[in-house]
Enzyme design. Structure first.
Site, PDB file in Angstrom:
ATOM      1  N   ASP A  74       2.066  12.679   3.439  1.00 25.10           N
ATOM      2  CA  ASP A  74       1.139  13.691   3.023  1.00 25.10           C
ATOM      3  C   ASP A  74      -0.384  12.969   3.154  1.00 25.10           C
ATOM      4  OD1 ASP A  74       2.078  11.816   0.888  1.00 25.10           O
ATOM      5  OD2 ASP A  74       1.012  13.082  -0.507  1.00 25.10           O
ATOM      6  N   GLU A 136       2.839  11.420  -2.245  1.00 26.83           N
ATOM      7  CA  GLU A 136       2.323  10.049  -2.700  1.00 26.83           C
ATOM      8  C   GLU A 136       0.709  10.302  -3.110  1.00 26.83           C
ATOM      9  OE1 GLU A 136      -0.212   6.287  -2.343  1.00 26.83           O
ATOM     10  OE2 GLU A 136      -0.703   8.175  -1.623  1.00 26.83           O
TER      11      GLU A 136
END
Ligand SMILES: [Zn+2]
Length: 385
Positions: A74, A136
């Site tokens: 991400d 994350e």
């Protein structure tokens, strides 16, 4: 599919706008089929609503003791940022690779994917694994379930290299952290009747006062050896964002604020969190004694273990050998390295790029950093032969 160059892999990865609030499945689908086309079986770990997946894979002898290269899929949003070029297309100019995620951390992931495929074709005597998480950027919430799933399926690697941007410096420690959204619910009365209502602001201030007092208490303690390597050399608690109240003469019905703790590794972050929760519970009971509608609720929105410097750690030893870097450092940002370490891996942070460029408008990875990352992977492949 043909074997792609690291740069071609990067072009693919950046082309998927895997902002944390969106699905990452387009990227995962592509990567899974790319690996499959080279005879590498990848495994998925899905999130609860199956809108996202982590991916992990193993190459080499089916045994423990390998190396795992880990990153996150991400990226942070580009909303409201005026980019000079399309953030979802890698654009090379002025010796830099521009694009969202080139630095944090699709550059490293691209090189890791390339290394895994190379390892498959050249053959390795020690296993190489890839682990790619999601969420994350939302507080490292995707890695722990991914690591657990990986441990259930793959032989356990001994060394984990988390490629967050460190300018290829060896980072063997970082603080852990946790955060709470606090909601103090008061009871509205005219302020002249203060004792018969509950001011959420004034009561919330007691909890903030506790946070201040805790900082004072912590800073009065002797500085430990591990803490001395950090700047500042102690655990900190912080209140960011506060809102509440509607008028100067009404006791506030609501007060909301966020509390964040950054804890030196080796110190008991859970004990500190428990102390805070106990204090909030005491206040909650006190407010309910005045008005049953009043109270304090906490929502813990992240919790990341610190990365403890290891004595003679396997990951540190490996990264030192591959980079030639004899220094070690600590950083103030949290990463998934602490989560790998907590799960029994030796772990370090080492990756191309500068954290200063992460999350920025016109995020870039310097070509010199890109090349340093590639040398790391080439040296790794050589050492695994
Ligand atoms: Zn990152």
């Amino acid at each position: 599919m043909n074997e792609l160059t690291p740069r071609q892999v990067l072009d693919h990865l950046v082309g998927f706008p895997t902002v944390s609030r969106r699905s990452n499945l387009d990227l995962i689908d592509w990567l899974e089929s790319y690996l499959a086309s080279h005879g590498i079986e990848a495994h998925r770990h899905w999130n609860e609503d199956r809108s996202k997946a982590a991916l992990f894979a193993h190459v080499g002898p089916w045994e423990a003791g390998g190396v795992v290269l880990s990153g996150h899929s991400d990226v942070v949003p580009v909303d409201g940022q005026a980019w000079s070029s399309d953030p979802w297309v890698v654009t090379e100019r002025d010796g830099r690779l521009y694009g969202r995620g080139t630095c944090d951390m699709k550059g490293y992931v691209a090189q890791a994917v390339w290394a895994l495929v190379r390892a498959k074709h050249q053959g390795v005597t020690r296993p190489l694994q890839l682990a790619l998480s999601y969420d994350e950027e939302l507080g490292c919430t995707g890695a722990p379930p991914m690591i657990a799933a990986m441990q259930a399926v793959l032989p356990q690697a001994s060394a984990a290299v988390i490629g967050e941007p460190s300018r290829m410096k060896l980072i063997h420690g970082h603080k852990g952290g946790t955060g709470y959204h606090v909601h103090v619910k008061g009871f509205e009365v005219h302020s002249s009747l203060l004792p018969y209502g509950v001011s959420a602001i004034m009561e919330g201030a007691r909890l903030i006062g506790w946070v201040n007092a805790k900082n004072t208490e912590i800073q009065a303690r002797p500085i430990t050896d591990i803490a001395a390597t950090f700047y500042p050399p102690f655990t900190t608690l912080h209140v960011g964002m506060i809102q509440g109240g509607t008028a100067h003469n009404i006791t506030a019905a609501d007060c909301k604020f966020a509390v964040e703790m950054r804890v030196v590794p080796g110190e008991d972050a859970e004990a500190l969190a428990a102390e805070f929760e106990a204090e909030a519970a005491r206040l909650d009971a006190a407010l309910k004694a005045v008005r049953s509608e009043a109270g304090v609720t906490l929502e813990r929105f992240f919790g990341v273990p610190g990365l403890r410097p290891e004595v003679d750690g396997a990951a540190e030893h490996l990264a030192r050998q591959l980079t030639g870097d004899n220094s070690t450092g600590v950083v103030s940002y949290g990463t998934e390295a602490g989560q790998f370490q907590e799960a029994g891996y030796s772990a370090v942070v080492c990756g191309p790029g500068d954290i200063a460029q992460a999350h920025q408008v016109d995020e870039y990875l310097e070509l010199s950093e890109w090349n340093a990352g590639l040398r790391f992977m080439e040296n790794l492949l050589e050492s695994l032969r």
